[in-house]
Design an enzyme around this catalytic site. Structure first.
Site, PDB file in Angstrom:
ATOM      1  N   HIS A   1      -2.395 -13.447   3.857  1.00 25.74           N
ATOM      2  CA  HIS A   1      -2.960 -13.899   2.579  1.00 25.74           C
ATOM      3  C   HIS A   1      -1.869 -14.107   1.532  1.00 25.74           C
ATOM      4  CE1 HIS A   1      -3.650  -9.420   1.327  1.00 25.74           C
ATOM      5  NE2 HIS A   1      -2.525  -9.842   0.844  1.00 25.74           N
TER       6      HIS A   1
ATOM      7  N   TYR B   1       0.827  -1.215   0.000  1.00 23.77           N
ATOM      8  CA  TYR B   1       0.000   0.000   0.000  1.00 23.77           C
ATOM      9  C   TYR B   1       0.855   1.256   0.000  1.00 23.77           C
ATOM     10  CZ  TYR B   1      -3.873  -3.137   0.488  1.00 23.77           C
ATOM     11  OH  TYR B   1      -4.778  -4.126   0.267  1.00 23.77           O
TER      12      TYR B   1
END
Lengths: 380, 528
Positions: free
Chosen positions: B305, B260
């Site tokens: 993940h 991000y």
């Protein structure tokens, strides 16, 4: 989970169909449906989510396209004054959230089924090594190592000049395939001896890491007889791309026959370790073992790769230090790619490969190492 | 407000101009000079990392090994990633921040100008150290940019150099982030409340906190690798009571916020560009800010993940699947807001807008595949295949990098005082867009068809799409030379740009002259 409704897609559907038409034989586009209940659930879920994405894409990019065409200054568009709308913003927070829930529910159900390894009929222990797989059938005791097929290995050498298209199942063929019965719940126990590997067969829709020092579990139940191929899926060093997985799925009877044959062969190998071997015999066998287990690092000419993998040609250990040589082959060298081969190879293979290394590439020590010597070294 | 700029111009040009010659760049504490240094550095690294990508694509043009040894191939994939992440995208963002943040918040300079100089000048040394490993015995790092042990512990002499280099880059990033936070918190013009800050300022503000939170985590992880290798510890060695998977948890606790870090400032850039060329205020400013903050907060609870296949407990897999899917909500809000900003605007399509539009579409495509990857049961099929490679390249190349290029086009006339060559810019956009899709879209297909990532050679059924991708790679790489030509041309001259530059542009940076004086906004403007 076969209840997924394929969301009809007219335009994008037609485009996808055109692309997936069978005339484009090798232009494989999509995930395999596979040959297990789980793999079909996974495939259906994949298509379900794909269509959701396609439709959201059509809406979002469609709205953008309308703006780009109609709301352009060159057409005399005058900018509107609005710059917020609580209603719209709540709406496009809530609707995606609802869509996510419709996706999460079946995903959770499938995941729970995938992680249930209980009540297995057969347990297969899979150990990853740089760069081959070791298989052990815990129920019958059958045990072997499976590595890249020699034909592929030869063609895959840098600048080999061999066209991979002429090799059957290039990079997806092994010397000793895994054999499994159909219609049985098979549990896999995964681990590794050196670095992390990952065992993956797309047609079973299962993939899990094989981690040194830990044991992972997964399971499958193959419905159709056939040959299924996969590859190591976790970067594991130089030959990561060269450790395929091949599974032959057979009927229970044929599987039982295979197990008996394997056990008989293992006995014959054990017996051969007790006799005296001739130099030629050892050299021949040693060259084969070297070509399967050692060549990836130490190279066909024995010179290794400078800085990464040491040379075996004319080095002090090769020429003068037999004990050290046996020790490093048996027990490996921690912190390097050199593995402990004592668990992977039998006495005859170890004796043969050590004899080979001490006499190939002009090393010519004349040393002949007998399987009995290795057996004795193991006990120490 | 123009009056301030003019005043400043008069004052500063005469008394506080830069020292001449090379020393200007070595000793500079001026935010504009340092921004320029960062941007040039980033562009140079872009070409170096790009050449590495072309080595990879050349080897993958056909099955069999033709060009490089697999060990060298692995060095290329590893260094390509490290350079593109730490050497291209992050420095480019910091460069844009240096140039623009003070001008956007009405500050005379960055809050900590000497540290600013240092945080830039660490970078060339850090990367020199990293690239030098290629010439060492055993070659450069080859365990992937994720440097998972035990594989990374098999690295030869390169390992300690790589680790010290990562430490240097981390120090540089943290100092840059501190500087940005200090500037935003302390040097805003009177009247510029937080909720009046331009979105590029907001996204960078949040990104800076992410950097400070996670770069030390990475530093810890690589230091543990170092002690495992050289000082006999066993953090990641099961034989000594450690756990190789623990490294992955620590790494991705850094790594997910890091992705991000690589995209949020680009969100900010397109949020500046789209309103300007739609001649309409950004739709949903408040929700944009909240969505960015939500994405940043969620980034701390989704890390595993990346590692669904390591054998986590079922509850863990569920948790990380649900939190990951949740990210789609604030990300969706942003995309919907951009589209609503265009809706009923009066759009024109200069190069920065083209890149912003390309960003919205192609980043969203990358977001879609991200949503697919979030679902654990199907991730088992996608994990470590080219589908993942396609996914993160879509969010990073036509995502992050298109955002950066759009930002450069947007502000280039302001920086140089000259308009860039619009025709060349449009050509650059269309060539980049066409080739980037030829390059990355087929990777979805080979990935789904079963091609693992990070392999130097592949089974023959993957040949066709790999050839297409390689053609795309060369096309994309060569198209970037146009960009270099365009930037140099623009610096050397061209049609003079006025202060406003773009008809619909809003914000303080457009109130100063083009090019802006060496020192802007002293005294500060007042926002009403």
């Amino acid at each position: 989970m076969h209840t997924f409704h394929r969301i009809p897609g007219i335009l994008p559907g037609a485009a996808l169909w055109l692309f997936s038409h069978s005339s484009l034989a090798d232009w494989e586009l999509n995930l395999t449906e596979g040959v297990t209940e789980i793999s079909r659930e996974v495939y259906d879920m994949h298509m379900f989510v794909l269509w959701i994405c396609v439709w959201i894409g059509v809406l979002v990019f469609g709205a953008m396209a309308i703006s780009i065409v109609r709301h352009r200054k060159s057409r005399g568009a005058v900018p509107a004054g609005f710059h917020e709308s609580t209603f719209a913003e709540v709406l496009w927070t809530v609707i995606p959230f609802a869509i996510l829930i419709t996706m999460a529910w079946p995903a959770a159900k499938t995941l729970i089924a995938m992680e249930d390894t209980s009540d297995a009929d057969i347990t297969l222990k899979v150990t990853g090594h740089q760069w081959k797989w070791e298989y052990e059938y815990l129920d019958s005791g059958v045990k072997f190592i499976s590595s890249l097929h020699p034909e592929s290995r030869e063609a895959a050498a840098l600048g080999s000049g061999i066209d991979p298209a002429t090799v059957d199942n290039y990079l997806l063929e092994v010397d000793n395939p895994v054999v499994l019965p159909v219609g049985k719940k098979i549990r896999f126990l995964l681990t590794a001896s050196d670095v992390i590997h990952a065992w993956w067969i797309p047609d079973f829709a299962i993939k899990k890491d094989a981690i040194p020092g830990f044991i992972n579990e997964m399971w499958t139940n193959i419905e159709e007889e056939g040959i299924y191929r996969g590859q190591c899926a976790e970067l594991c060093g130089r030959d990561h791309g060269f450790m395929p997985i091949v599974v032959h799925a057979l009927s229970q009877e044929k599987y039982d026959e295979w197990v008996s044959a394997q056990l008989a062969a293992a006995e014959a190998v054990a017996a051969s370790a007790d006799r005296e071997w001739a130099m030629d015999e050892l050299m021949q066998r040693g060259e084969k073992v070297y070509g399967t287990y050692c060549v990836a690092c130490h190279q066909a000419n024995g010179e290794g790769i400078a800085g990464a993998f040491p040379s075996l040609k004319g080095t002090p250990m090769m020429l003068n230090d037999l004990e050290g040589h046996i020790d490093i082959v048996l027990n490996g060298k921690p912190g390097t790619a050199m593995q402990a081969f004592s668990t992977q190879l039998n006495d005859a293979d170890l004796a043969a490969v050590i004899t080979y290394e001490r006499n190939a590439w002009g090393n010519d020590t004349g040393d002949v190492i007998q399987p009995a010597t290795i057996k004795a070294a193991r006990i120490q | 407000m123009n009056a301030y700029a003019t005043d400043a111009h008069h004052d500063d040009d005469h008394h506080h101009g830069p020292p001449p010659g090379l020393m200007r760049w070595v000793t500079t504490t001026n935010h504009k000079d340092i921004g320029t240094l960062y941007l040039w550095f980033s562009l140079i690294m872009f070409f170096i990392g790009g050449v590495m990508a072309l080595v990879i694509r050349t080897e993958l043009f056909q099955p069999g090994l033709q060009v490089v040894d697999p060990h060298f191939f692995n060095q290329m994939t590893t260094l390509h990633a490290l350079i593109m992440i730490f050497g291209v995208v992050m420095p480019a963002f910091v460069g844009l921040a240096n140039w623009m943040l003070p001008m956007m918040v009405g500050a005379p300079d960055m809050a900590l100008p000497r540290m600013n100089n240092w945080s830039f000048w660490i970078l060339p040394f850090g990367f020199a150290m990293m690239l030098a490993t290629l010439f060492m015995e055993g070659g450069g790092p080859a365990a992937g940019w994720t440097i998972y042990p035990p594989l990374s512990l098999q690295t030869g002499n390169a390992l300690p150099y790589l680790i010290f280099s990562i430490h240097l880059l981390g120090v540089s990033s943290i100092m840059g982030a501190i500087n940005i936070i200090a500037t935003i918190m302390n040097l805003r013009a009177p009247g510029m409340t937080y909720m009046k800050m331009p979105l590029f300022v907001w996204t960078w503000f949040i990104t800076a906190y992410l950097l400070i939170a996670v770069m030390p985590v990475l530093a810890g992880a690589v230091t543990m690798l170092l002690t495992d290798k050289f000082f006999g510890t066993s953090f990641f060695d099961a034989a000594g009571g450690g756990d190789p998977v623990m490294f992955q948890h620590i790494f991705w606790f850094f790594g997910h916020p890091e992705v991000y870090i690589l995209i949020l400032p680009s969100f900010g850039l397109v949020s500046e560009i789209i309103p300007t060329f739609s001649r309409k205020k950004l739709f949903g400013y408040n929700s944009m800010v909240y969505a960015t903050a939500s994405i940043a907060l969620l980034s701390f609870i989704v890390w595993a993940h990346h590692m669904f296949t390591v054998g986590m407990p079922l509850a863990g897999e569920m948790f990380f699947m649900f939190t990951t899917m949740l990210i789609a909500v604030p990300t969706g809000v942003k995309v919907f807001n951009w589209v609503s900003t265009m809706w009923q605007g009066a759009m024109t399509f200069e190069t920065p807008m083209l890149f912003a539009l390309g960003f919205v579409i192609m980043f969203t495509i990358g977001g879609f595949s991200g949503l697919m990857l979030a679902m654990t049961p199907i991730d088992f099929q996608y994990h470590d295949t080219y589908f993942v490679v396609a996914h993160f390249h879509y969010v990073l190349v036509p995502g992050a990098i298109f955002g950066i290029i759009g930002g450069v086009y947007y502000w280039l006339p302001k920086w140089t005082g000259n308009m860039y060559d619009e025709k060349l810019g449009q050509a650059h956009f269309w060539l980049s867009t066409i080739f980037v899709n030829i390059l990355f879209f087929p990777m979805h297909f080979v990935g789904l068809a079963g091609m693992p990532r990070r392999i130097p050679d592949y089974a023959v059924q993957f040949t066709d799409f790999n050839q297409v991708a390689t053609i795309g790679a060369f096309g994309f790489g060569l198209s970037q030379i146009l960009f270099l030509v365009l930037v140099i041309k623009c610096i050397r001259g061209g049609k003079k740009a006025d202060d406003q530059v773009w008809e619909g542009a809003q914000g303080l940076e457009w109130t100063v002259s083009s090019p802006p004086p060496y020192h802007t906004f002293s005294p500060q403007p007042v926002i009403k």
